[in-house]
Design an enzyme around this catalytic site. Sequence first.
Site, short mmCIF file in Angstrom:
data_model
loop_
_atom_site.label_atom_id
_atom_site.label_comp_id
_atom_site.label_asym_id
_atom_site.label_seq_id
_atom_site.Cartn_x
_atom_site.Cartn_y
_atom_site.Cartn_z
N ASP A 13 59.33 -55.94 -82.29
CA ASP A 13 60.36 -55.38 -83.19
C ASP A 13 60.87 -54.02 -82.72
O ASP A 13 62.07 -53.81 -82.58
CB ASP A 13 59.83 -55.24 -84.62
CG ASP A 13 59.69 -56.59 -85.31
OD1 ASP A 13 60.36 -57.55 -84.89
OD2 ASP A 13 58.89 -56.67 -86.27
N ARG A 92 50.68 -43.65 -92.56
CA ARG A 92 52.14 -43.59 -92.59
C ARG A 92 52.73 -42.22 -92.87
O ARG A 92 53.68 -41.80 -92.20
CB ARG A 92 52.70 -44.63 -93.58
CG ARG A 92 52.46 -46.08 -93.15
CD ARG A 92 52.88 -46.32 -91.72
NE ARG A 92 52.84 -47.71 -91.33
CZ ARG A 92 51.99 -48.24 -90.46
NH1 ARG A 92 51.07 -47.49 -89.90
NH2 ARG A 92 52.05 -49.52 -90.13
N ASP A 121 55.07 -50.27 -96.00
CA ASP A 121 55.16 -49.23 -94.97
C ASP A 121 56.54 -48.58 -94.90
O ASP A 121 56.67 -47.37 -94.71
CB ASP A 121 54.77 -49.80 -93.62
CG ASP A 121 53.27 -50.10 -93.55
OD1 ASP A 121 52.51 -49.35 -94.19
OD2 ASP A 121 52.88 -51.08 -92.89
N SER A 173 49.77 -60.68 -88.19
CA SER A 173 50.36 -59.36 -88.05
C SER A 173 49.24 -58.35 -88.31
O SER A 173 48.59 -58.38 -89.35
CB SER A 173 51.49 -59.20 -89.08
OG SER A 173 51.72 -57.83 -89.30
N1 ARG Z 1 49.03 -54.25 -97.11
C1 ARG Z 1 48.54 -53.11 -96.41
C2 ARG Z 1 49.27 -51.90 -96.85
O1 ARG Z 1 50.31 -52.01 -97.45
C3 ARG Z 1 48.60 -53.30 -94.92
C4 ARG Z 1 49.94 -53.35 -94.31
C5 ARG Z 1 49.84 -53.72 -92.90
N2 ARG Z 1 50.99 -53.28 -92.19
C6 ARG Z 1 51.43 -53.87 -91.11
N3 ARG Z 1 52.45 -53.34 -90.52
N4 ARG Z 1 50.89 -54.98 -90.63
O2 ARG Z 1 48.85 -50.81 -96.62
#
Ligand code: ARG
Length: 389
Positions: A13, A92, A121, A173
């Site tokens: 991406d 983040r 995110d 992922s």
């Molecule tokens: N659900 C988790 C969160 O919101 C993990 C997110 C994973 N992010 C990713 N880009 N695969 O913190």
Amino acid sequence: MKKVILAYSGGLDTSCAIRWLKERGYEVICFVADLGQGENFPAIKKRALIAGAKKVYIKDLQDEFINDFIMPALKANAVYEGKYFLATALGRPLIAKYLVEIAHKEKATAVAHGCTGKGNDQVRLEVTVGILDPKLEIIAPVRIWEFKSREEEIEYALRFKIPIDVTKKKPYSIDRNLWGISIEAGILEDLEQAPPQDAYLITQDPQRVSNTPKYLEIHFEKGLPKKINGKNYPLKNLIGYLNKVGGQYGIGRSDLLENRLVGIKSREIYEAPAATILYTAHKELESLVLDRELVHFKEMVALKYAELVYYGLWYSKLKEALDAFVESTQEKVTGAVKLKLFKGSCVAVTRKSPYSLYKRELSTYGSEDKFNQKLAEGFIKIWGLPYQK
Ligand code: ARG
């Protein structure tokens, strides 16, 4: 030419995003945050440059991540929906902070990221950028670009000679840093299937680990972990060691059907051996040194703290105020807890502290008893008074 700072991971991406942003008239500067994800950073840098980046920043932010993000969350015992130690969520705001910092340094007018429109995110990054510099334009190519499938995106990458790794089709992922791993998508989306063993990266199947328990004594000073079995460790090594040993004993897996901020329910699995071990020890020590009301109130704070982190509100007044509260509770969180790691479980077996509030002469049922049982009668009468008819 307009400049944009792109939070770059090296994946498909964000690699396509470099080209895509260039086509829209931006000079692209990539920023790669090293949060302990253990990637090959020189290779990532090379990829970004081949894909068309003008410049690449790679910053080792591990110590800042630990000191300013992970440790406050540990002191707060913040865990989302009982199972998620927030590894991704804590990273983040730090990434966003550096996006803004680099944007200022480079006199860029925009920042960009590769998050989808369905996750948390994007919210965390954009809310943080908005708090730190509301004037910056924020671009989320994945939310707007024209690719309808991964195949189309790969085709775009091939067409423009963007170096991507299409040989191995990734079944999940994954977001990884030194505090834990978040795994989603693929077969995990089927709630009627147990997570396959191959979904886990750093923890062994608890059924297959050693039959002999492992004991670890974790020593804390003012809420911060300092030693394991009497040996001092810098925090980064301490976390690394606990991830390794915990993983070997099958500690730190969780399978969570979670509520995302954007309203979607999703099934994600997590691996966080060090976080599991440290939270267990830290909470046990607090049970020993904090009084009852403080322990109970702090549990409510932990819940709220976790929500704020999950919701991307790290740089909010409430989170700051809760940090001040939590910090004030850690003054006496000094002492040691010995944990037994055994086939995926991690439990405290001993606790000690110079600030212990435990009084054996009061709790004992033996002959050294100093508790005046006669006083209990009057206490109960008055305590129950409001409820008598
Ligand atoms: N659900 C988790 C969160 O919101 C993990 C997110 C994973 N992010 C990713 N880009 N695969 O913190």
